[in-house]
Scaffold this motif. Structure first.
Motif, PDB file in Angstrom:
ATOM      1  N   ARG A 128     -51.194  83.131 -42.269  1.00  0.00           N
ATOM      2  CA  ARG A 128     -50.966  84.075 -43.371  1.00  0.00           C
ATOM      3  C   ARG A 128     -49.995  85.173 -42.919  1.00  0.00           C
ATOM      4  O   ARG A 128     -49.138  85.616 -43.689  1.00  0.00           O
ATOM      5  CB  ARG A 128     -52.296  84.683 -43.818  1.00  0.00           C
ATOM      6  CG  ARG A 128     -52.181  85.572 -45.063  1.00  0.00           C
ATOM      7  CD  ARG A 128     -53.544  86.057 -45.517  1.00  0.00           C
ATOM      8  NE  ARG A 128     -54.393  84.958 -45.949  1.00  0.00           N
ATOM      9  CZ  ARG A 128     -55.490  84.556 -45.323  1.00  0.00           C
ATOM     10  NH1 ARG A 128     -55.875  85.164 -44.204  1.00  0.00           N
ATOM     11  NH2 ARG A 128     -56.201  83.548 -45.772  1.00  0.00           N
ATOM     12  N   GLN A 129     -50.114  85.605 -41.672  1.00  0.00           N
ATOM     13  CA  GLN A 129     -49.237  86.640 -41.138  1.00  0.00           C
ATOM     14  C   GLN A 129     -47.841  86.113 -40.828  1.00  0.00           C
ATOM     15  O   GLN A 129     -46.862  86.860 -40.903  1.00  0.00           O
ATOM     16  CB  GLN A 129     -49.848  87.237 -39.861  1.00  0.00           C
ATOM     17  CG  GLN A 129     -49.001  88.350 -39.235  1.00  0.00           C
ATOM     18  CD  GLN A 129     -49.593  88.845 -37.918  1.00  0.00           C
ATOM     19  OE1 GLN A 129     -50.770  88.605 -37.617  1.00  0.00           O
ATOM     20  NE2 GLN A 129     -48.789  89.528 -37.129  1.00  0.00           N
ATOM     21  N   ALA A 130     -47.740  84.837 -40.481  1.00  0.00           N
ATOM     22  CA  ALA A 130     -46.476  84.270 -40.009  1.00  0.00           C
ATOM     23  C   ALA A 130     -45.389  84.319 -41.077  1.00  0.00           C
ATOM     24  O   ALA A 130     -45.643  84.123 -42.263  1.00  0.00           O
ATOM     25  CB  ALA A 130     -46.694  82.828 -39.562  1.00  0.00           C
ATOM     26  N   ASP A 131     -44.158  84.560 -40.608  1.00  0.00           N
ATOM     27  CA  ASP A 131     -42.994  84.472 -41.490  1.00  0.00           C
ATOM     28  C   ASP A 131     -42.477  83.037 -41.557  1.00  0.00           C
ATOM     29  O   ASP A 131     -41.973  82.607 -42.592  1.00  0.00           O
ATOM     30  CB  ASP A 131     -41.890  85.399 -40.979  1.00  0.00           C
ATOM     31  CG  ASP A 131     -42.253  86.856 -41.174  1.00  0.00           C
ATOM     32  OD1 ASP A 131     -41.902  87.415 -42.227  1.00  0.00           O
ATOM     33  OD2 ASP A 131     -42.903  87.437 -40.285  1.00  0.00           O
ATOM     34  N   LYS A 132     -42.569  82.316 -40.435  1.00  0.00           N
ATOM     35  CA  LYS A 132     -42.189  80.912 -40.387  1.00  0.00           C
ATOM     36  C   LYS A 132     -43.190  80.147 -39.535  1.00  0.00           C
ATOM     37  O   LYS A 132     -43.737  80.679 -38.564  1.00  0.00           O
ATOM     38  CB  LYS A 132     -40.784  80.718 -39.801  1.00  0.00           C
ATOM     39  CG  LYS A 132     -39.653  81.204 -40.696  1.00  0.00           C
ATOM     40  CD  LYS A 132     -39.552  80.377 -41.980  1.00  0.00           C
ATOM     41  CE  LYS A 132     -38.428  80.881 -42.872  1.00  0.00           C
ATOM     42  NZ  LYS A 132     -38.385  80.148 -44.162  1.00  0.00           N
ATOM     43  N   ILE A 133     -43.409  78.876 -39.914  1.00  0.00           N
ATOM     44  CA  ILE A 133     -44.301  77.998 -39.171  1.00  0.00           C
ATOM     45  C   ILE A 133     -43.510  76.747 -38.816  1.00  0.00           C
ATOM     46  O   ILE A 133     -43.081  76.011 -39.713  1.00  0.00           O
ATOM     47  CB  ILE A 133     -45.534  77.608 -40.012  1.00  0.00           C
ATOM     48  CG1 ILE A 133     -46.284  78.862 -40.487  1.00  0.00           C
ATOM     49  CG2 ILE A 133     -46.459  76.686 -39.219  1.00  0.00           C
ATOM     50  CD1 ILE A 133     -47.232  78.593 -41.647  1.00  0.00           C
ATOM     51  N   PHE A 134     -43.288  76.519 -37.522  1.00  0.00           N
ATOM     52  CA  PHE A 134     -42.556  75.338 -37.086  1.00  0.00           C
ATOM     53  C   PHE A 134     -43.535  74.204 -36.789  1.00  0.00           C
ATOM     54  O   PHE A 134     -44.574  74.417 -36.153  1.00  0.00           O
ATOM     55  CB  PHE A 134     -41.751  75.624 -35.806  1.00  0.00           C
ATOM     56  CG  PHE A 134     -40.627  76.606 -35.983  1.00  0.00           C
ATOM     57  CD1 PHE A 134     -40.077  76.854 -37.229  1.00  0.00           C
ATOM     58  CD2 PHE A 134     -40.109  77.269 -34.884  1.00  0.00           C
ATOM     59  CE1 PHE A 134     -39.039  77.748 -37.390  1.00  0.00           C
ATOM     60  CE2 PHE A 134     -39.064  78.177 -35.025  1.00  0.00           C
ATOM     61  CZ  PHE A 134     -38.520  78.418 -36.284  1.00  0.00           C
ATOM     62  N   VAL A 135     -43.192  72.995 -37.232  1.00  0.00           N
ATOM     63  CA  VAL A 135     -43.929  71.791 -36.861  1.00  0.00           C
ATOM     64  C   VAL A 135     -42.909  70.772 -36.351  1.00  0.00           C
ATOM     65  O   VAL A 135     -41.704  70.926 -36.573  1.00  0.00           O
ATOM     66  CB  VAL A 135     -44.734  71.210 -38.047  1.00  0.00           C
ATOM     67  CG1 VAL A 135     -45.837  72.169 -38.469  1.00  0.00           C
ATOM     68  CG2 VAL A 135     -43.825  70.912 -39.234  1.00  0.00           C
ATOM     69  N   THR A 136     -43.390  69.730 -35.694  1.00  0.00           N
ATOM     70  CA  THR A 136     -42.466  68.824 -35.005  1.00  0.00           C
ATOM     71  C   THR A 136     -42.155  67.547 -35.765  1.00  0.00           C
ATOM     72  O   THR A 136     -41.335  66.759 -35.300  1.00  0.00           O
ATOM     73  CB  THR A 136     -43.035  68.448 -33.622  1.00  0.00           C
ATOM     74  OG1 THR A 136     -44.348  67.901 -33.789  1.00  0.00           O
ATOM     75  CG2 THR A 136     -43.118  69.666 -32.719  1.00  0.00           C
ATOM     76  N   SER A 137     -42.801  67.316 -36.904  1.00  0.00           N
ATOM     77  CA  SER A 137     -42.528  66.071 -37.627  1.00  0.00           C
ATOM     78  C   SER A 137     -42.863  66.227 -39.104  1.00  0.00           C
ATOM     79  O   SER A 137     -43.606  67.133 -39.506  1.00  0.00           O
ATOM     80  CB  SER A 137     -43.341  64.913 -37.042  1.00  0.00           C
ATOM     81  OG  SER A 137     -44.709  65.037 -37.400  1.00  0.00           O
ATOM     82  N   ASP A 138     -42.336  65.330 -39.908  1.00  0.00           N
ATOM     83  CA  ASP A 138     -42.643  65.314 -41.341  1.00  0.00           C
ATOM     84  C   ASP A 138     -44.129  65.063 -41.580  1.00  0.00           C
ATOM     85  O   ASP A 138     -44.712  65.576 -42.537  1.00  0.00           O
ATOM     86  CB  ASP A 138     -41.812  64.240 -42.040  1.00  0.00           C
ATOM     87  CG  ASP A 138     -40.326  64.556 -42.040  1.00  0.00           C
ATOM     88  OD1 ASP A 138     -39.967  65.749 -41.994  1.00  0.00           O
ATOM     89  OD2 ASP A 138     -39.519  63.606 -42.079  1.00  0.00           O
ATOM     90  N   VAL A 139     -44.728  64.264 -40.694  1.00  0.00           N
ATOM     91  CA  VAL A 139     -46.161  63.962 -40.839  1.00  0.00           C
ATOM     92  C   VAL A 139     -46.991  65.226 -40.677  1.00  0.00           C
ATOM     93  O   VAL A 139     -47.885  65.514 -41.475  1.00  0.00           O
ATOM     94  CB  VAL A 139     -46.597  62.896 -39.820  1.00  0.00           C
ATOM     95  CG1 VAL A 139     -48.123  62.731 -39.848  1.00  0.00           C
ATOM     96  CG2 VAL A 139     -45.923  61.569 -40.114  1.00  0.00           C
ATOM     97  N   TRP A 140     -46.689  66.026 -39.613  1.00  0.00           N
ATOM     98  CA  TRP A 140     -47.425  67.280 -39.405  1.00  0.00           C
ATOM     99  C   TRP A 140     -47.228  68.200 -40.602  1.00  0.00           C
ATOM    100  O   TRP A 140     -48.162  68.883 -41.033  1.00  0.00           O
ATOM    101  CB  TRP A 140     -46.953  67.991 -38.144  1.00  0.00           C
ATOM    102  CG  TRP A 140     -47.328  67.367 -36.840  1.00  0.00           C
ATOM    103  CD1 TRP A 140     -46.491  67.086 -35.801  1.00  0.00           C
ATOM    104  CD2 TRP A 140     -48.620  66.949 -36.403  1.00  0.00           C
ATOM    105  NE1 TRP A 140     -47.182  66.514 -34.768  1.00  0.00           N
ATOM    106  CE2 TRP A 140     -48.486  66.423 -35.102  1.00  0.00           C
ATOM    107  CE3 TRP A 140     -49.883  66.960 -36.994  1.00  0.00           C
ATOM    108  CZ2 TRP A 140     -49.561  65.913 -34.384  1.00  0.00           C
ATOM    109  CZ3 TRP A 140     -50.960  66.451 -36.278  1.00  0.00           C
ATOM    110  CH2 TRP A 140     -50.789  65.939 -34.989  1.00  0.00           C
ATOM    111  N   GLN A 141     -46.006  68.231 -41.132  1.00  0.00           N
ATOM    112  CA  GLN A 141     -45.725  69.080 -42.287  1.00  0.00           C
ATOM    113  C   GLN A 141     -46.567  68.651 -43.493  1.00  0.00           C
ATOM    114  O   GLN A 141     -47.149  69.493 -44.188  1.00  0.00           O
ATOM    115  CB  GLN A 141     -44.244  69.022 -42.637  1.00  0.00           C
ATOM    116  CG  GLN A 141     -43.855  69.933 -43.804  1.00  0.00           C
ATOM    117  CD  GLN A 141     -42.389  69.816 -44.161  1.00  0.00           C
ATOM    118  OE1 GLN A 141     -41.826  68.729 -44.103  1.00  0.00           O
ATOM    119  NE2 GLN A 141     -41.772  70.924 -44.516  1.00  0.00           N
ATOM    120  N   GLU A 142     -46.647  67.355 -43.736  1.00  0.00           N
ATOM    121  CA  GLU A 142     -47.421  66.860 -44.864  1.00  0.00           C
ATOM    122  C   GLU A 142     -48.906  67.171 -44.710  1.00  0.00           C
ATOM    123  O   GLU A 142     -49.569  67.599 -45.663  1.00  0.00           O
ATOM    124  CB  GLU A 142     -47.214  65.349 -45.005  1.00  0.00           C
ATOM    125  CG  GLU A 142     -45.802  64.962 -45.460  1.00  0.00           C
ATOM    126  CD  GLU A 142     -45.548  63.473 -45.349  1.00  0.00           C
ATOM    127  OE1 GLU A 142     -46.511  62.733 -45.023  1.00  0.00           O
ATOM    128  OE2 GLU A 142     -44.406  63.047 -45.583  1.00  0.00           O
TER     129      GLU A 142
END
Length: 209
Positions: free
Chosen positions: A179-193
């Motif tokens: 909630r605090q984060a401005d950006k959240i990085f993930v390493t793959s489309d699967v993690w994003q989904e």
């Protein structure tokens, strides 16, 4: 522009997030950023590096030894069995929380972190994100969370796979930090989904990197 990187594992060359952090340093330096990196160590001290300042903050539990020979670390586990058991009973989200509390209030970090524009942390361990979130609030800086592995999505920690109570405890921390984060990085489309399906209200912050 100044970036504060919270990466307790930096001196563990086989840690995949250490490799990822090297890329962050290279990208930030090439774009003209001043870099301050905070990692776990055996003593409290600051070092001048070609890319910026490296700050070592003593790790109370010795979870991140300062060995630089990758072959020596290859067979090491991040936590001993006794520490893992203690983590299950006492620490949330992991034993690194003790280092987190120390680093977030240490004079070296507070001095070098002045005028920070962004605070970035990478995991595991997830406790690094708690340190970053606290420092981002302290410095009124933007928070970037790099979730190299899913936290609750296909978790690596056995306890998160077997204990509903622990999932609830860590889910509260995860939501608070994201909630605090401005950006959240993930390493793959699967993690994003997976993350978007579970926490759709953070979808616009999630970036595959």
């Amino acid at each position: 522009m100044k970036a504060l990187l919270i990466v307790p594992f930096w001196r563990r060359p086989n840690h995949l997030s250490a490799v990822r952090t090297e890329r962050f340093i290279r990208w930030l330096k090439s774009d003209g950023w001043e870099i301050v990196l905070v990692r776990a160590g055996e003593t409290d001290q600051a070092f001048e590096q070609s890319w910026g300042v490296e700050i070592a903050i003593k790790d109370p539990l010795g979870l991140h030894p300062e060995q630089t020979d990758a072959s020596e670390q290859q067979a090491q586990k991040q936590y001993s069995r006794s520490t893992q058991l203690a983590a299950a009973l006492l620490f949330n989200p992991d034993p690194g929380i003790l280092w987190t509390r120390r680093a977030a209030r240490h004079p070296l970090v507070l001095e070098h972190g002045k005028s920070t524009d962004i605070v970035l942390s990478s995991s595991p361990p997830e406790s690094a994100h708690l340190c970053a979130a606290k420092l981002a609030r302290k410095f009124s800086a933007k928070l970037i969370i790099d979730m190299r592995d899913g936290w609750l999505d296909e978790p690596l920690k056995p306890l998160l796979q077997t204990s509903q109570l622990q999932r609830i405890r860590e889910a509260k921390l995860e939501r608070r930090i994201l909630r605090q984060a401005d950006k959240i990085f993930v390493t793959s489309d699967v993690w994003q989904e997976l993350l978007t399906e579970r926490l759709p209200f953070f979808a616009d912050k999630i970036v595959v990197l």
